[in-house]
Motif scaffolding. Structure first.
Motif, PDB file in Angstrom:
ATOM      1  N   GLU A  70       0.830  -1.200   0.000  1.00  0.00           N
ATOM      2  CA  GLU A  70       0.000   0.000   0.000  1.00  0.00           C
ATOM      3  C   GLU A  70       0.868   1.254   0.000  1.00  0.00           C
ATOM      4  O   GLU A  70       0.569   2.232  -0.703  1.00  0.00           O
ATOM      5  CB  GLU A  70      -0.918  -0.012   1.222  1.00  0.00           C
ATOM      6  CG  GLU A  70      -1.887   1.165   1.264  1.00  0.00           C
ATOM      7  CD  GLU A  70      -2.740   1.165   2.520  1.00  0.00           C
ATOM      8  OE1 GLU A  70      -3.912   1.575   2.442  1.00  0.00           O
ATOM      9  OE2 GLU A  70      -2.213   0.764   3.586  1.00  0.00           O
TER      10      GLU A  70
ATOM     11  N   ALA B 241       1.040   4.175  -2.798  1.00  0.00           N
ATOM     12  CA  ALA B 241       0.838   5.564  -2.396  1.00  0.00           C
ATOM     13  C   ALA B 241       1.973   6.446  -2.887  1.00  0.00           C
ATOM     14  O   ALA B 241       1.754   7.592  -3.295  1.00  0.00           O
ATOM     15  CB  ALA B 241       0.723   5.648  -0.879  1.00  0.00           C
ATOM     16  N   ARG B 242       3.190   5.922  -2.849  1.00  0.00           N
ATOM     17  CA  ARG B 242       4.338   6.695  -3.318  1.00  0.00           C
ATOM     18  C   ARG B 242       4.196   7.032  -4.798  1.00  0.00           C
ATOM     19  O   ARG B 242       4.470   8.164  -5.230  1.00  0.00           O
ATOM     20  CB  ARG B 242       5.620   5.915  -3.077  1.00  0.00           C
ATOM     21  CG  ARG B 242       6.895   6.692  -3.407  1.00  0.00           C
ATOM     22  CD  ARG B 242       8.116   5.819  -3.279  1.00  0.00           C
ATOM     23  NE  ARG B 242       8.098   4.733  -4.251  1.00  0.00           N
ATOM     24  CZ  ARG B 242       8.433   4.885  -5.540  1.00  0.00           C
ATOM     25  NH1 ARG B 242       8.816   6.074  -5.998  1.00  0.00           N
ATOM     26  NH2 ARG B 242       8.388   3.862  -6.371  1.00  0.00           N
TER      27      ARG B 242
ATOM     28  N   LEU C 103       1.314   7.057  -6.465  1.00  0.00           N
ATOM     29  CA  LEU C 103       0.116   7.862  -6.638  1.00  0.00           C
ATOM     30  C   LEU C 103       0.392   9.333  -6.357  1.00  0.00           C
ATOM     31  O   LEU C 103      -0.223  10.215  -6.976  1.00  0.00           O
ATOM     32  CB  LEU C 103      -0.981   7.344  -5.695  1.00  0.00           C
ATOM     33  CG  LEU C 103      -2.353   8.016  -5.779  1.00  0.00           C
ATOM     34  CD1 LEU C 103      -2.989   7.760  -7.141  1.00  0.00           C
ATOM     35  CD2 LEU C 103      -3.264   7.507  -4.670  1.00  0.00           C
ATOM     36  N   LYS C 104       1.310   9.604  -5.465  1.00  0.00           N
ATOM     37  CA  LYS C 104       1.631  10.983  -5.110  1.00  0.00           C
ATOM     38  C   LYS C 104       2.118  11.780  -6.304  1.00  0.00           C
ATOM     39  O   LYS C 104       1.922  13.003  -6.380  1.00  0.00           O
ATOM     40  CB  LYS C 104       2.689  10.992  -4.002  1.00  0.00           C
ATOM     41  CG  LYS C 104       2.994  12.373  -3.453  1.00  0.00           C
ATOM     42  CD  LYS C 104       4.015  12.294  -2.330  1.00  0.00           C
ATOM     43  CE  LYS C 104       4.313  13.679  -1.789  1.00  0.00           C
ATOM     44  NZ  LYS C 104       5.317  13.642  -0.695  1.00  0.00           N
TER      45      LYS C 104
ATOM     46  N   PRO D 126      -3.672  12.793  -3.264  1.00  0.00           N
ATOM     47  CA  PRO D 126      -3.359  11.395  -2.960  1.00  0.00           C
ATOM     48  C   PRO D 126      -3.903  10.927  -1.611  1.00  0.00           C
ATOM     49  O   PRO D 126      -4.333   9.770  -1.486  1.00  0.00           O
ATOM     50  CB  PRO D 126      -1.832  11.365  -2.976  1.00  0.00           C
ATOM     51  CG  PRO D 126      -1.414  12.775  -2.723  1.00  0.00           C
ATOM     52  CD  PRO D 126      -2.461  13.624  -3.359  1.00  0.00           C
ATOM     53  N   GLU D 127      -3.904  11.807  -0.610  1.00  0.00           N
ATOM     54  CA  GLU D 127      -4.433  11.402   0.692  1.00  0.00           C
ATOM     55  C   GLU D 127      -5.884  10.952   0.594  1.00  0.00           C
ATOM     56  O   GLU D 127      -6.270   9.910   1.129  1.00  0.00           O
ATOM     57  CB  GLU D 127      -4.324  12.552   1.705  1.00  0.00           C
ATOM     58  CG  GLU D 127      -2.906  12.947   2.054  1.00  0.00           C
ATOM     59  CD  GLU D 127      -2.392  14.056   1.162  1.00  0.00           C
ATOM     60  OE1 GLU D 127      -3.023  14.300   0.090  1.00  0.00           O
ATOM     61  OE2 GLU D 127      -1.372  14.673   1.515  1.00  0.00           O
TER      62      GLU D 127
ATOM     63  N   ILE E 218      -6.248   7.612  -1.392  1.00  0.00           N
ATOM     64  CA  ILE E 218      -5.855   6.448  -0.591  1.00  0.00           C
ATOM     65  C   ILE E 218      -6.934   6.123   0.435  1.00  0.00           C
ATOM     66  O   ILE E 218      -7.311   4.961   0.631  1.00  0.00           O
ATOM     67  CB  ILE E 218      -4.513   6.720   0.109  1.00  0.00           C
ATOM     68  CG1 ILE E 218      -3.397   6.899  -0.919  1.00  0.00           C
ATOM     69  CG2 ILE E 218      -4.169   5.592   1.074  1.00  0.00           C
ATOM     70  CD1 ILE E 218      -2.120   7.472  -0.336  1.00  0.00           C
TER      71      ILE E 218
ATOM     72  N   GLY F 275      -4.945   8.271   4.749  1.00  0.00           N
ATOM     73  CA  GLY F 275      -4.137   8.576   3.580  1.00  0.00           C
ATOM     74  C   GLY F 275      -2.881   9.333   3.949  1.00  0.00           C
ATOM     75  O   GLY F 275      -1.792   9.075   3.411  1.00  0.00           O
TER      76      GLY F 275
ATOM     77  N   VAL G  89      -0.395   6.860   5.473  1.00  0.00           N
ATOM     78  CA  VAL G  89       0.228   5.969   4.487  1.00  0.00           C
ATOM     79  C   VAL G  89       1.293   6.702   3.687  1.00  0.00           C
ATOM     80  O   VAL G  89       2.357   6.146   3.388  1.00  0.00           O
ATOM     81  CB  VAL G  89      -0.847   5.374   3.556  1.00  0.00           C
ATOM     82  CG1 VAL G  89      -0.199   4.589   2.412  1.00  0.00           C
ATOM     83  CG2 VAL G  89      -1.786   4.450   4.341  1.00  0.00           C
ATOM     84  N   LEU G  90       1.044   7.968   3.353  1.00  0.00           N
ATOM     85  CA  LEU G  90       2.055   8.742   2.623  1.00  0.00           C
ATOM     86  C   LEU G  90       3.300   8.959   3.473  1.00  0.00           C
ATOM     87  O   LEU G  90       4.427   8.889   2.963  1.00  0.00           O
ATOM     88  CB  LEU G  90       1.466  10.085   2.192  1.00  0.00           C
ATOM     89  CG  LEU G  90       0.499  10.056   1.003  1.00  0.00           C
ATOM     90  CD1 LEU G  90      -0.082  11.435   0.755  1.00  0.00           C
ATOM     91  CD2 LEU G  90       1.198   9.539  -0.253  1.00  0.00           C
TER      92      LEU G  90
END
Length: 344
Positions: free
Chosen positions: A21, A25-26, A28-29, A35-36, A39, A50, A53-54
């Motif tokens: 995950e 997320a990395r 997706l940023k 992104p938050e 997620i 979110g 996770v970031l």
């Protein structure tokens, strides 16, 4: 399969999923403006998930040994979160030192099966050691770690805050709140006060914080209006000038105050009136000094000067017998105190 082994397998799978995950997320940023939120929605979790996770993804990218421990299931995503949080709370020099020591710290945590809480404790210990080596005092480190966070709880709609302060600042805040509570609620409490003793203190402390940070005076007074305009149905049961009802008059053993009006902010402001406009005078911190020793002696002023300026040498025995050596070479002895002396 044995339950213990099955639980170990679940832990490892969960750790790998946490890592997967974070990697998603990395990536997706770099492609999403939010992104938050993406997620959180994908996981059907609050937006703060979110954000977490970031932060986890950033910690894994900067610390390969942490990423490896997560991949093998030796540590969990919670361990990564702890590492990221501690790293974010320290200054550059300490942060670099922790990053350099990360492989050893992570290896030790994985080998010992440390919980996230235990891992956090070891990280804080390492951070203090690194800061001490750099010549930074403990109090300075505590000052630098002082934080206050505020947010709105989406579920309840309540505004919330959470803070951590150095001991001196904490004592000042605590003293001011306790003094304000004593002044505001010495004989009566608002009608909003819970019956549970613990909840009651938390509620009153919150009202006291509101008073010392925003000042006293009713909401309408702060707006510059008459707090009780003509024709208003804002009244009190006993119609007194302070808007307070004596709890004893109505047989209320809890000592709460009865109000007929619906504007609760005005009721709380009435309790804030004893504080006055200047709330800075409330809450001077007090300190208790504990001296961890057993060789103290009570001395009158004359013998205090004799010991410190007159050259007297005092030696206290384990049984509290006293030997006194005078500058002329004379030596005097006194036996241990008797029971009647101790009682006195």
């Amino acid at each position: 399969m044995q339950p213990r082994r099955a639980l170990d397998d679940v832990r490892r799978v969960r750790a790998r999923l946490d890592g997967a995950e974070a990697e998603i997320a990395r990536r997706l940023k770099d492609t999403s403006p939010t992104p938050e939120r993406d997620i959180a929605r994908s996981a059907q979790r609050p937006n703060r998930h979110g954000t977490k996770v970031l932060a986890r993804a950033a910690a894994l990218a900067d610390t390969p040994s942490l990423s490896q421990a997560l991949e093998t299931g030796e540590l969990s995503g919670d361990h990564v979160d702890v590492f990221a949080k501690v790293l974010a709370s320290v200054d550059g020099g300490v942060k670099n030192g922790l990053t350099d020591a990360a492989p050893e710290l992570i290896e030790t945590a994985a080998a010992s099966g440390s919980t996230p809480e235990e891992f956090a404790a070891s990280l804080h210990t390492a951070a203090e050691r690194i800061a001490a080596d750099a010549g930074m005092s403990r109090f300075e480190r505590q000052r630098r770690a002082t934080r206050l966070r505020t947010w709105t709880d989406r579920a309840s709609g309540m505004w919330r805050l959470s803070g951590t302060f150095d001991p001196e600042s904490g004592a000042r805040i605590h003293g001011r709140l306790e003094a304000a509570m004593a002044a505001m609620f010495a004989t009566k409490t608002p009608s909003t006060t819970p019956t549970d003793s613990g909840e009651k203190q938390d509620h009153l402390r919150a009202i006291a914080l509101l008073a010392v940070t925003t000042g006293s005076g009713s909401t309408s007074e702060r707006r510059g209006a008459d707090p009780k305009p003509a024709g208003s149905n804002t009244t009190t049961r006993n119609n007194n000038s302070e808007g307070l009802t004596n709890a004893a008059d109505r047989g209320d053993p809890g000592g709460s105050v009865d109000f007929d009006h619906t504007d609760q902010a005005d009721e709380w402001d009435l309790f804030a009136r004893p504080l006055g406009a200047d709330t800075k005078r409330f809450g001077r911190p007090g300190f208790t000094v504990v001296i961890d020793t057993t060789n103290l002696l009570p001395l009158c002023s004359q013998h205090h000067h004799a010991a410190h300026e007159g050259g007297w040498i005092l030696t206290l025995g384990l049984d509290r017998s006293l030997t006194i050596e005078l500058p002329n070479g004379q030596t005097m002895h006194t036996g241990p105190p008797g029971r009647h002396q101790e009682a006195a």
